[in-house]
Write a protein that holds these residues in place. Structure first.
Motif, PDB file in Angstrom:
ATOM      1  N   GLY A   1       0.818  -1.214   0.000  1.00 50.14           N
ATOM      2  CA  GLY A   1       0.000   0.000   0.000  1.00 50.14           C
ATOM      3  C   GLY A   1       0.848   1.257   0.000  1.00 50.14           C
ATOM      4  N   ILE A   2       1.940   1.228   0.758  1.00 51.47           N
ATOM      5  CA  ILE A   2       2.868   2.364   0.779  1.00 51.47           C
ATOM      6  C   ILE A   2       3.494   2.561  -0.602  1.00 51.47           C
ATOM      7  CG2 ILE A   2       5.049   3.190   1.744  1.00 51.47           C
ATOM      8  CD1 ILE A   2       4.292   1.684   4.339  1.00 51.47           C
ATOM      9  N   LEU A   3       3.912   1.467  -1.217  1.00 52.96           N
ATOM     10  CA  LEU A   3       4.507   1.541  -2.552  1.00 52.96           C
ATOM     11  C   LEU A   3       3.489   2.025  -3.585  1.00 52.96           C
ATOM     12  CD1 LEU A   3       6.593  -1.762  -2.503  1.00 52.96           C
ATOM     13  CD2 LEU A   3       7.488   0.566  -2.477  1.00 52.96           C
ATOM     14  N   TRP A   4       2.236   1.599  -3.432  1.00 50.66           N
ATOM     15  CA  TRP A   4       1.191   2.053  -4.358  1.00 50.66           C
ATOM     16  C   TRP A   4       1.052   3.565  -4.298  1.00 50.66           C
ATOM     17  CZ3 TRP A   4      -3.187   4.964  -4.123  1.00 50.66           C
ATOM     18  CH2 TRP A   4      -4.045   4.919  -5.225  1.00 50.66           C
ATOM     19  N   ARG A   5       1.081   4.094  -3.099  1.00 45.37           N
ATOM     20  CA  ARG A   5       0.919   5.546  -2.942  1.00 45.37           C
ATOM     21  C   ARG A   5       2.046   6.307  -3.626  1.00 45.37           C
ATOM     22  NH1 ARG A   5       2.635   9.078   2.124  1.00 45.37           N
ATOM     23  NH2 ARG A   5       2.154  11.111   1.234  1.00 45.37           N
ATOM     24  N   PHE A   6       3.286   5.887  -3.414  1.00 46.94           N
ATOM     25  CA  PHE A   6       4.400   6.622  -4.005  1.00 46.94           C
ATOM     26  C   PHE A   6       4.555   6.310  -5.490  1.00 46.94           C
ATOM     27  CE2 PHE A   6       5.633   6.804   0.509  1.00 46.94           C
ATOM     28  CZ  PHE A   6       5.769   8.182   0.628  1.00 46.94           C
ATOM     29  N   ARG A   7       4.157   5.125  -5.902  1.00 45.57           N
ATOM     30  CA  ARG A   7       4.251   4.794  -7.329  1.00 45.57           C
ATOM     31  C   ARG A   7       3.276   5.630  -8.151  1.00 45.57           C
ATOM     32  NH1 ARG A   7       5.025   4.490 -11.790  1.00 45.57           N
ATOM     33  NH2 ARG A   7       5.607   2.751 -13.142  1.00 45.57           N
TER      34      ARG A   7
ATOM     35  N   TYR B   1      -5.347  -2.823   0.668  1.00 42.84           N
ATOM     36  CA  TYR B   1      -4.123  -2.738   1.456  1.00 42.84           C
ATOM     37  C   TYR B   1      -4.395  -2.494   2.929  1.00 42.84           C
ATOM     38  CZ  TYR B   1      -2.098  -2.383  -3.191  1.00 42.84           C
ATOM     39  OH  TYR B   1      -1.739  -2.624  -4.492  1.00 42.84           O
ATOM     40  N   GLY B   2      -5.630  -2.642   3.337  1.00 42.23           N
ATOM     41  CA  GLY B   2      -5.977  -2.456   4.733  1.00 42.23           C
ATOM     42  C   GLY B   2      -6.728  -1.154   4.952  1.00 42.23           C
ATOM     43  N   PRO B   3      -7.066  -0.849   6.219  1.00 41.93           N
ATOM     44  CA  PRO B   3      -7.741   0.409   6.526  1.00 41.93           C
ATOM     45  C   PRO B   3      -6.981   1.603   5.964  1.00 41.93           C
ATOM     46  CG  PRO B   3      -7.693  -1.015   8.450  1.00 41.93           C
ATOM     47  CD  PRO B   3      -6.842  -1.681   7.416  1.00 41.93           C
ATOM     48  N   ARG B   4      -7.698   2.629   5.567  1.00 40.51           N
ATOM     49  CA  ARG B   4      -7.119   3.747   4.844  1.00 40.51           C
ATOM     50  C   ARG B   4      -5.922   4.383   5.550  1.00 40.51           C
ATOM     51  NH1 ARG B   4     -10.813   8.947   3.996  1.00 40.51           N
ATOM     52  NH2 ARG B   4     -10.189   9.212   6.161  1.00 40.51           N
ATOM     53  N   THR B   5      -5.989   4.484   6.870  1.00 43.27           N
ATOM     54  CA  THR B   5      -4.930   5.170   7.613  1.00 43.27           C
ATOM     55  C   THR B   5      -3.740   4.263   7.930  1.00 43.27           C
ATOM     56  OG1 THR B   5      -6.045   4.652   9.708  1.00 43.27           O
ATOM     57  CG2 THR B   5      -6.567   6.766   8.671  1.00 43.27           C
TER      58      THR B   5
ATOM     59  N   GLY C   1      -2.621   9.881   0.498  1.00 42.16           N
ATOM     60  CA  GLY C   1      -2.745   8.716   1.357  1.00 42.16           C
ATOM     61  C   GLY C   1      -4.182   8.255   1.537  1.00 42.16           C
ATOM     62  N   ARG C   2      -5.127   9.189   1.499  1.00 46.88           N
ATOM     63  CA  ARG C   2      -6.531   8.827   1.691  1.00 46.88           C
ATOM     64  C   ARG C   2      -7.096   8.024   0.521  1.00 46.88           C
ATOM     65  NH1 ARG C   2      -6.794  14.378   0.502  1.00 46.88           N
ATOM     66  NH2 ARG C   2      -6.709  14.862   2.721  1.00 46.88           N
ATOM     67  N   ASP C   3      -6.379   7.995  -0.606  1.00 47.81           N
ATOM     68  CA  ASP C   3      -6.868   7.291  -1.785  1.00 47.81           C
ATOM     69  C   ASP C   3      -6.277   5.886  -1.945  1.00 47.81           C
ATOM     70  OD1 ASP C   3      -8.404   9.456  -2.469  1.00 47.81           O
ATOM     71  OD2 ASP C   3      -6.902  10.331  -3.803  1.00 47.81           O
ATOM     72  N   VAL C   4      -5.477   5.439  -0.980  1.00 44.50           N
ATOM     73  CA  VAL C   4      -4.912   4.096  -1.051  1.00 44.50           C
ATOM     74  C   VAL C   4      -6.055   3.077  -1.037  1.00 44.50           C
ATOM     75  CG1 VAL C   4      -3.467   2.386   0.117  1.00 44.50           C
ATOM     76  CG2 VAL C   4      -2.770   4.791   0.071  1.00 44.50           C
ATOM     77  N   PRO C   5      -6.089   2.129  -1.982  1.00 43.82           N
ATOM     78  CA  PRO C   5      -7.204   1.172  -2.061  1.00 43.82           C
ATOM     79  C   PRO C   5      -7.382   0.340  -0.797  1.00 43.82           C
ATOM     80  CG  PRO C   5      -5.884   1.126  -4.066  1.00 43.82           C
ATOM     81  CD  PRO C   5      -5.133   1.969  -3.090  1.00 43.82           C
ATOM     82  N   GLU C   6      -8.607  -0.067  -0.536  1.00 50.20           N
ATOM     83  CA  GLU C   6      -8.936  -0.827   0.668  1.00 50.20           C
ATOM     84  C   GLU C   6      -8.262  -2.190   0.706  1.00 50.20           C
ATOM     85  OE1 GLU C   6     -13.133  -1.076   1.068  1.00 50.20           O
ATOM     86  OE2 GLU C   6     -13.423   1.099   1.347  1.00 50.20           O
TER      87      GLU C   6
END
Length: 251
Positions: free
Chosen positions: A36-42, A54-58, A47-52
């Motif tokens: 999920g972290i890699l998805w955000r930076f890729r 990868y776990g809870p949004r926060t 951060g609020r748009d990270v897909p579910e």
């Protein structure tokens, strides 16, 4: 498996280096969260748009910050880069534009933000020490208008004895040459036209410096690193080190 996610080979190397003593409630799977972290930076998404998936949004953001504070991302890069025993290292820098979200600052803020207005606008400068294959050994940040030579001297603190240092004219100072020599190494840098004293320089060896340019190109394939959206410089630097760790593993 999506193309930005950790492969089984990458996970086999990273997993033993992560904290392994959770307390209280069992935490969300580490591999899932790092993906999920890699998805955000890729993607460069907030951060609020990270897909579910990868776990809870926060969770990805909180885990990223907590492990940054604990030095986990630092240890990952140090562990994978410790295997290098070659003779050649290189230093250089590259600027990253600062997004308006990364430039937001409170009036009374006292934190060092590591960005400033330069010829290209608001920028952060990424400084890197890499090996002969362009694999990063040490990374640092300064404001975009900062000179390369002072930051280069700081990078030399990670220079092992007896190394050949490749750098461009921006690092052509007597201090850097002397410090490299004190470590039993040789600084191979093209001389400036204003330099009166002749210095040794091997053009054939200097051609290998394109490997550090390739490193910056690989890092900036991640949209969240090509443009800095994080206000905190330590968050941005930690993300760079995570990406650098993958470069080592896949080299």
């Amino acid at each position: 498996m999506r193309r930005h996610e950790l492969t089984d080979e990458e996970w086999a190397i990273i997993a033993p280096l992560l904290p392994n003593k959770p307390r209280g409630v069992a935490r969300v799977d580490d591999r899932r969260v790092i993906n999920g972290i890699l998805w955000r930076f890729r993607t460069g998404a907030p951060g609020r748009d990270v897909p579910e998936r990868y776990g809870p949004r926060t969770t990805p953001y909180n885990r990223f910050v907590r492990w940054r504070t604990a030095g986990v991302w630092d240890r990952l890069l140090e562990a994978v880069s410790a295997t290098y025993d070659g003779d050649i290292v290189m230093i250089d820098s590259s600027c990253a534009r600062v997004h308006q979200h990364g430039a937001a600052i409170k009036k009374r803020a006292t934190m060092i933000v590591a960005w400033a207005r330069s010829r290209g606008g608001l920028t952060t400068k990424i400084h890197a020490l890499v090996d002969a294959e362009g694999r990063p050994i040490h990374l640092a940040l300064t404001a975009g208008q900062a000179g390369d030579a002072p930051a280069g001297r700081a990078l030399l603190s990670r220079l092992a004895p007896g190394r050949i240092l490749l750098a461009d004219k921006a690092y052509q100072t007597d201090a850097i040459r002397a410090e490299t020599a004190e470590r039993g190494g040789f600084a191979n840098m093209p001389p400036r036209t204003i330099r009166k004293r002749t210095v040794a320089f091997t053009r054939w060896l200097f051609r290998q410096r394109n490997h550090i340019e390739r490193f910056f190109n690989r890092i900036k394939q991640m949209r969240g690193l090509a443009t800095r959206c994080d206000h905190r410089p330590d968050d941005f630097l930690a993300a760079l080190k995570l990406a650098a760790t993958r470069i080592w593993i896949n080299a």
